[in-house]
Motif scaffolding. Sequence first.
Motif, PDB file in Angstrom:
ATOM      1  N   ALA A 138      -8.206  -1.748   4.401  1.00 11.58           N
ATOM      2  CA  ALA A 138      -7.333  -1.262   3.326  1.00 11.58           C
ATOM      3  C   ALA A 138      -8.010  -1.307   1.961  1.00 11.58           C
ATOM      4  O   ALA A 138      -7.611  -0.585   1.048  1.00 11.58           O
ATOM      5  N   GLY A 139      -9.002  -2.173   1.811  1.00  6.09           N
ATOM      6  CA  GLY A 139      -9.695  -2.282   0.530  1.00  6.09           C
ATOM      7  C   GLY A 139      -9.032  -3.226  -0.444  1.00  6.09           C
ATOM      8  O   GLY A 139      -9.345  -3.211  -1.640  1.00  6.09           O
ATOM      9  N   ILE A 140      -8.122  -4.082   0.043  1.00  4.45           N
ATOM     10  CA  ILE A 140      -7.486  -5.040  -0.849  1.00  4.45           C
ATOM     11  C   ILE A 140      -8.336  -6.306  -0.919  1.00  4.45           C
ATOM     12  O   ILE A 140      -9.319  -6.464  -0.193  1.00  4.45           O
ATOM     13  N   THR A 141      -7.945  -7.228  -1.789  1.00  5.91           N
ATOM     14  CA  THR A 141      -8.724  -8.443  -2.002  1.00  5.91           C
ATOM     15  C   THR A 141      -8.119  -9.613  -1.250  1.00  5.91           C
ATOM     16  O   THR A 141      -6.932  -9.916  -1.407  1.00  5.91           O
ATOM     17  N   ILE A 183       0.828  -1.206   0.000  1.00  5.63           N
ATOM     18  CA  ILE A 183       0.000   0.000   0.000  1.00  5.63           C
ATOM     19  C   ILE A 183       0.862   1.255   0.000  1.00  5.63           C
ATOM     20  O   ILE A 183       0.618   2.208  -0.747  1.00  5.63           O
ATOM     21  N   GLN A 184       1.893   1.252   0.841  1.00  5.16           N
ATOM     22  CA  GLN A 184       2.737   2.437   0.956  1.00  5.16           C
ATOM     23  C   GLN A 184       3.635   2.650  -0.264  1.00  5.16           C
ATOM     24  O   GLN A 184       4.194   3.734  -0.435  1.00  5.16           O
ATOM     25  N   SER A 185       3.743   1.647  -1.121  1.00  4.11           N
ATOM     26  CA  SER A 185       4.479   1.840  -2.370  1.00  4.11           C
ATOM     27  C   SER A 185       3.692   2.701  -3.346  1.00  4.11           C
ATOM     28  O   SER A 185       4.244   3.208  -4.319  1.00  4.11           O
ATOM     29  N   GLY A 186       2.401   2.832  -3.099  1.00  2.00           N
ATOM     30  CA  GLY A 186       1.545   3.593  -3.992  1.00  2.00           C
ATOM     31  C   GLY A 186       0.693   2.729  -4.891  1.00  2.00           C
ATOM     32  O   GLY A 186      -0.096   3.253  -5.679  1.00  2.00           O
ATOM     33  N   MET A 187       0.805   1.411  -4.788  1.00  3.38           N
ATOM     34  CA  MET A 187      -0.029   0.522  -5.594  1.00  3.38           C
ATOM     35  C   MET A 187      -1.484   0.668  -5.164  1.00  3.38           C
ATOM     36  O   MET A 187      -1.798   0.747  -3.975  1.00  3.38           O
ATOM     37  N   SER A 188      -2.375   0.699  -6.128  1.00  7.28           N
ATOM     38  CA  SER A 188      -3.801   0.804  -5.830  1.00  7.28           C
ATOM     39  C   SER A 188      -4.256  -0.412  -5.026  1.00  7.28           C
ATOM     40  O   SER A 188      -3.934  -1.549  -5.377  1.00  7.28           O
ATOM     41  N   PRO A 189      -5.012  -0.208  -3.940  1.00 11.22           N
ATOM     42  CA  PRO A 189      -5.527  -1.349  -3.168  1.00 11.22           C
ATOM     43  C   PRO A 189      -6.308  -2.331  -4.034  1.00 11.22           C
ATOM     44  O   PRO A 189      -6.317  -3.535  -3.769  1.00 11.22           O
ATOM     45  N   ASN A 190      -6.951  -1.831  -5.066  1.00  6.35           N
ATOM     46  CA  ASN A 190      -7.727  -2.689  -5.960  1.00  6.35           C
ATOM     47  C   ASN A 190      -6.853  -3.699  -6.684  1.00  6.35           C
ATOM     48  O   ASN A 190      -7.349  -4.705  -7.207  1.00  6.35           O
TER      49      ASN A 190
END
Length: 408
Positions: free
Chosen positions: A123-126, A96-103
């Motif tokens: 976080a909204g990740i899968t 997440i902190q790398s800037g990758m979209s949680p999606n």
Amino acid sequence: MKAHDTLTPFEQEQHQLKIGNKTLSQIEMLVGSTPYYAYDRAILSKTVSSLKEALPERISLHYAIKANPYPPLVNFMRPLVSGFDVASAKEMLLAIQSGMSPNEISFAGPGKTEDDIRAAIVAGITLHAESTTEIQRAVDIGKQLSIKPNIAIRINPAFELKASGMKMAGGAKPFGIDEEQIPSILAELDYQMLNFRGFHIYAGSQNLKIEAIIEMHQKTFALAERLISITPVQIDYINIGGGLGIPYFAGETRLNLAPVADNLATLIAQHSSLCDIELIMELGRYLVGEAGVYVSKVVDIKASRETTYAVCDGGLHHHLANSGNFGQVIRKNYPVAVGNKMDLQNADTETVTVVGPLCTPLDIIADKVQLPALEIGDYIAVYQSGAYGASASPQSFLSQPELSEILL
């Protein structure tokens, strides 16, 4: 086998191995001491771009952070790939902190705690769910948080990836849900309480057999089509796993991607039910393994009966896989070189066993290899060390000095 002859894309600066634009001695000055891992940005970029050029455009490339979670490397990989797969809450935060979209972040692993699941939902990740218990926990926690969890199901297919380094499917496995259980699970899910995103089909890893990979992909696409036909909602993606290997040992060669890519293109054309669904290939070792070198320094040379030993300041506590204690049944040497004597690699050599500083016979860097005559202070470079290196090793064992890492 000497890696510089057949495997490594690294450069030489006169007689010294060069990683990025720095020699081994310059890198030692940067990090302060040996041992260290050094990773080459240019090789990472080239590996990813070459793979993208080879694969059909429909394939999205994701990086499995577990292969190498070194934060600068993960940050460097972010714009090169379409998503990340994580295997812990700590890796999730890094992604997440790398800037990758949680999606575009997925969370796999069979032992997720309630705290892990809660963090993933926030976080909204899968979540790649690996049991019915995990699915229910995610739904319950989602209700508590008033947030619908994003869920995909990891499948344990009935087939396996033949000749793979690690078989992750077929038979009884702790990973995923057996494919024969999926129809009843899909029929009973309350789709109002979750965002059902798709399926993760992962059969094995570290494979250099083209025929085996092609067969796996054929079975994966057939299974994916069956799953889609019984899923009552539209899904977003199918993660077809990885499995692509890199060469480590004598007699192994790099994987020829052309027939693998051609087969994928054929399968995409044949399976029309997948036309509106993202197809993800998730790779770790293949993307980063060849971009890393582990470097230690010879601190002693001794003879014991008929064997010459070079003792180094680094060993299995930093590079467990290279020692043979991370999945090998019969120990084989990773490719090694004397990093400050690259101009002498093909000159007169001697048989030597290179060991680490630990008081265990398991601490082997290279057993009975042919190397130029060694001296105290020489650098021993172990190639193919960009994956499952520092983070997969017992660095606290015997309380040895800490290891350094650097991205160049």
